[in-house]
Design a protein around this motif. Structure first.
Motif, mmCIF file in Angstrom:
data_model
loop_
_atom_site.group_PDB
_atom_site.id
_atom_site.type_symbol
_atom_site.label_atom_id
_atom_site.label_comp_id
_atom_site.label_asym_id
_atom_site.label_seq_id
_atom_site.Cartn_x
_atom_site.Cartn_y
_atom_site.Cartn_z
ATOM 1 N N SER A 1 -0.943 4.456 0.932
ATOM 2 C CA SER A 1 -0.907 5.619 0.745
ATOM 3 C C SER A 1 0.103 6.083 -0.443
ATOM 4 O O SER A 1 0.734 5.350 -1.029
ATOM 5 C CB SER A 1 -0.584 6.611 2.091
ATOM 6 N N ASP A 2 0.186 7.477 -0.674
ATOM 7 C CA ASP A 2 1.206 7.859 -1.574
ATOM 8 C C ASP A 2 2.617 7.389 -1.625
ATOM 9 O O ASP A 2 3.214 7.017 -2.496
ATOM 10 C CB ASP A 2 1.442 9.280 -1.793
ATOM 11 N N ASN A 3 3.176 7.046 -0.137
ATOM 12 C CA ASN A 3 4.575 6.592 -0.216
ATOM 13 C C ASN A 3 4.516 5.272 0.470
ATOM 14 O O ASN A 3 5.710 4.674 0.690
ATOM 15 C CB ASN A 3 5.302 7.658 0.656
ATOM 16 N N ASN A 4 3.534 4.550 0.607
ATOM 17 C CA ASN A 4 3.285 3.326 1.209
ATOM 18 C C ASN A 4 2.643 2.153 0.429
ATOM 19 O O ASN A 4 1.548 2.446 0.004
ATOM 20 C CB ASN A 4 2.723 3.248 2.796
ATOM 21 N N VAL A 5 3.568 1.107 0.113
ATOM 22 C CA VAL A 5 2.822 -0.069 -0.638
ATOM 23 C C VAL A 5 3.123 -1.334 0.198
ATOM 24 O O VAL A 5 4.336 -1.550 0.640
ATOM 25 C CB VAL A 5 3.602 -0.160 -2.023
ATOM 26 N N LYS B 1 -1.554 -0.260 -2.692
ATOM 27 C CA LYS B 1 -1.141 1.330 -2.411
ATOM 28 C C LYS B 1 -1.783 1.426 -1.151
ATOM 29 O O LYS B 1 -3.151 1.937 -1.232
ATOM 30 C CB LYS B 1 -1.433 2.009 -3.364
#
Length: 199
Positions: free
Chosen positions: A174-178, A172
């Motif tokens: 960030s919250d929106n990026n994996v 992970k």
């Protein structure tokens, strides 16, 4: 980074993007560096094909202990490790099967050794036998030790042929990026870590 070639390339990239005055490059192993003040961000990419090969956790723990503020942000934030069982004549023949007989010479003993050695490969999703299972997850901000272990169980409803198990990771950013090395994922250079079963 204790690699002059990599460091020089990094400097050129910084210059090309107008960042040379904002970045200080230190040509040394991170374990031997003490920063003049605590850093507020740890950005790292010391991943092997199964994430942990290059002492990722040791680097994180050392940085947290000596060079990071208590509220520092980590990029990536966490890492999940997966295993999936698969069946593939293609992979078996490329890595193990050919050892049986080469130009009339019996290499059975070599094959028996190769049957137990992990190797890197590219598994196709259509070669999966069942679904991937996460066997280890850790938060880089909270993990307390570089020594990790886990147990995982695979069950099959009926007799099933498998070549082995393929390992991959997701991290992970960030919250929106994996970022994922899952088989079938495009735009990365990672392969899967294969644990073969004797055939």
């Amino acid at each position: 980074e204790k690699d002059s070639e990599v460091l020089e390339l990094s400097r050129k990239i910084a210059e090309s993007n107008g960042l040379e005055s904002k970045i200080e490059f230190i040509e040394w192993n991170s374990f031997d560096v003490t920063l003049p003040e605590k850093a507020t961000v740890l950005l790292m990419e010391t991943f092997g094909d199964l994430a942990l090969e290059y002492n990722l956790l040791g680097c994180v723990l050392d940085s947290r202990r000596r060079n990071l503020s208590s509220s520092a942000k980590f990029i990536p934030e966490s890492v999940d490790l997966y295993l999936v069982s698969f069946y593939s004549d293609r992979i078996f023949n490329a890595h193990n099967g050919f050892w049986k007989n080469i130009f009339g010479i019996d290499y059975t003993d070599v094959k028996m050794k190769a049957d137990h050695l992990p190797y890197m490969t590219n598994v196709n999703p259509d070669e999966f036998v069942g679904n991937p299972q996460c066997f280890l997850s850790f938060d880089l901000q909270r993990i307390a030790s570089s020594h990790v272990r886990s147990t995982i169980k695979f069950s099959f409803a009926e007799p099933t042929l498998i070549t082995g198990f393929a390992g991959f990771f997701e991290t992970k950013l960030s919250d929106n990026n994996v970022f994922s090395t899952r088989p079938g994922t495009k735009n990365n250079s990672f392969r899967q870590y294969c644990f073969p079963l004797p055939q």
